[in-house]
Write a protein that holds these residues in place. Structure first.
Motif, PDB file in Angstrom:
ATOM      1  N   GLY A 190       0.807  -1.222   0.000  1.00 15.20           N
ATOM      2  CA  GLY A 190       0.000   0.000   0.000  1.00 15.20           C
ATOM      3  C   GLY A 190       0.840   1.272   0.000  1.00 15.20           C
ATOM      4  N   PHE A 191       0.121   2.382  -0.017  1.00 12.91           N
ATOM      5  CA  PHE A 191       0.695   3.725  -0.079  1.00 12.91           C
ATOM      6  C   PHE A 191       1.633   3.994   1.105  1.00 12.91           C
TER       7      PHE A 191
ATOM      8  N   SER B 227      -4.498  -2.346  -0.375  1.00 20.83           N
ATOM      9  CA  SER B 227      -4.931  -0.954  -0.390  1.00 20.83           C
ATOM     10  C   SER B 227      -4.563  -0.289  -1.724  1.00 20.83           C
ATOM     11  N   MET B 228      -3.603   0.671  -1.762  1.00 26.14           N
ATOM     12  CA  MET B 228      -3.230   1.255  -3.060  1.00 26.14           C
ATOM     13  C   MET B 228      -2.739   0.166  -4.011  1.00 26.14           C
TER      14      MET B 228
ATOM     15  N   TYR C  10      -5.603  -1.040  -5.824  1.00 22.12           N
ATOM     16  CA  TYR C  10      -6.027  -0.159  -6.938  1.00 22.12           C
ATOM     17  C   TYR C  10      -5.147  -0.436  -8.167  1.00 22.12           C
TER      18      TYR C  10
ATOM     19  N   LYS D 131     -12.555  13.269  -0.247  1.00 26.32           N
ATOM     20  CA  LYS D 131     -11.276  12.558  -0.130  1.00 26.32           C
ATOM     21  C   LYS D 131     -10.230  13.218  -1.053  1.00 26.32           C
TER      22      LYS D 131
ATOM     23  N   ARG E 155      -6.732  14.799   0.054  1.00 25.06           N
ATOM     24  CA  ARG E 155      -5.443  14.374  -0.504  1.00 25.06           C
ATOM     25  C   ARG E 155      -4.624  15.612  -0.905  1.00 25.06           C
TER      26      ARG E 155
ATOM     27  N   MET F 192      -0.815   8.713   9.761  1.00 21.49           N
ATOM     28  CA  MET F 192      -1.236   7.369   9.331  1.00 21.49           C
ATOM     29  C   MET F 192      -0.815   6.227  10.243  1.00 21.49           C
TER      30      MET F 192
ATOM     31  N   MET G 156      -3.756   8.343  -6.741  1.00 26.20           N
ATOM     32  CA  MET G 156      -4.957   7.736  -6.138  1.00 26.20           C
ATOM     33  C   MET G 156      -6.172   8.637  -6.340  1.00 26.20           C
TER      34      MET G 156
ATOM     35  N   PHE H 182      -9.379   2.368   7.584  1.00 23.10           N
ATOM     36  CA  PHE H 182      -9.352   2.968   6.236  1.00 23.10           C
ATOM     37  C   PHE H 182     -10.461   2.397   5.355  1.00 23.10           C
TER      38      PHE H 182
ATOM     39  N   HIS I  56      -5.850  -2.259   9.206  1.00 21.08           N
ATOM     40  CA  HIS I  56      -5.607  -2.099   7.768  1.00 21.08           C
ATOM     41  C   HIS I  56      -4.430  -2.956   7.285  1.00 21.08           C
TER      42      HIS I  56
HETATM   43  C1  MLT Z   1      -3.153   2.702   1.437  1.00 23.91           C
HETATM   44  O1  MLT Z   1      -3.022   2.108   2.520  1.00 23.91           O
HETATM   45  O2  MLT Z   1      -2.618   2.295   0.385  1.00 23.91           O
HETATM   46  C2  MLT Z   1      -3.968   3.981   1.419  1.00 23.91           C
HETATM   47  O3  MLT Z   1      -4.494   4.231   2.680  1.00 23.91           O
HETATM   48  C3  MLT Z   1      -5.047   3.902   0.418  1.00 23.91           C
HETATM   49  C4  MLT Z   1      -5.800   5.194   0.270  1.00 23.91           C
HETATM   50  O4  MLT Z   1      -5.399   6.221   0.819  1.00 23.91           O
HETATM   51  O5  MLT Z   1      -6.815   5.178  -0.453  1.00 23.91           O
END
Ligand code: MLT
Length: 257
Positions: A23-24, A89-90, A93, A123, A127, A146, A179, A206, A232
């Motif tokens: 993830g991010f 998470s990311m 995506y 959101k 960001r 975070m 994102m 999240f 998460h």
């Molecule tokens: C992640 O954990 O990759 C992010 O929280 C994803 C997001 O911000 O949408």
């Protein structure tokens, strides 16, 4: 023309290639606890994404399509025709973008604590506010915001904090912009003709578990896994649940061939 970046990765085991996308603001080491549970079952490939960990950064935005292309280029270099992708998470995506553009290269998908919908307008605004603070104050802003929301396990917070803090500023800004631009993948996932599984953390701050349940409503119940104690980061908090989900995914993939 986008600058292409070679991803730095680690590899373990042999068999069906399984690529793990973190993830991010994180890096490939989040998957370390699942490696011993899966390395005798498959070939595990753990890249650091563009602008994260030890992989090179570029100027953003890092669209999910661009990061999916990085993964495709890595597979080409490794001469891998088809792989299973596991996205956190990311990373989820990015796996969805990969499924959109390179379906012929995909054998199966594992989603971990992610969502299929795009950002809401609130959101997106949040960001861009974060981007402005990172530009002014650096990665620490994101680490502060975070790290303790990622997990319910207090003992994991310091290492997550450090991982986020070490992420290059360009990687954080590129990821946030990318994102914010992503499109809806709900129909794409519903229409998948390859096996997929989903792992949710019941205490995820999240992706609320109610959202994960609604998102996966059409999925066979044995392909949806909940880690009761996880937030998460189920791969760190409940690695055996993630490994069980991926073992099922590997069986489903093997039975299709
Ligand atoms: C992640 O954990 O990759 C992010 O929280 C994803 C997001 O911000 O949408």
């Amino acid at each position: 023309m986008e600058k292409m970046v070679s991803l730095v990765f680690q590899e373990f085991g042999e068999g069906i290639p399984v690529v793990f996308l973190h993830g991010f603001a994180l890096n490939h080491t989040i998957w370390n606890p699942v490696v011993p549970l899966l390395r005798s079952e498959a070939r595990l490939i753990l890249p650091d994404l563009r602008g994260h960990g030890r992989s090179e950064s570029s100027d953003g935005p890092y669209s999910m399509d661009l990061m999916a292309k990085d993964v495709k280029c890595m597979l080409e270099k490794l001469e891998i025709e088809k792989a299973v992708l596991v996205g956190h998470s990311m990373g989820g995506y990015i796996a969805q973008a990969f499924a959109r553009y390179y379906p012929e290269r995909l054998a199966g998908l594992g989603f971990v604590a992610t969502r299929f919908t795009p950002d809401t307008s609130e959101k997106i605004q949040a960001r861009f506010k974060t981007i402005r603070s990172v530009e002014k104050h650096g990665a620490e802003v994101i680490a502060e915001d975070m790290a303790d929301k990622l997990t319910t396990r207090l003992d994991l917070v310091p290492s997550l904090y450090n991982m986020i803090k070490k992420t290059p500023q360009a990687g954080l800004i590129g990821g946030l912009k990318g994102m914010a631009q992503r499109i809806d993948s709900t129909d794409l996932v519903r229409g998948l003709r390859i096996p997929w599984v989903f792992v949710a953390g019941v205490k995820d701050a999240f992706v609320p578990v109610e959202e994960a349940r609604a998102m996966t409503a059409g999925l066979a119940s044995d392909r949806y896994f909940e880690a009761a104690e996880a937030g998460h980061m189920p791969m760190l908090e409940s690695p055996e649940v993630v490994a069980d989900a991926l073992k099922l995914l590997l069986r489903l993939v093997e039975n299709r061939d």
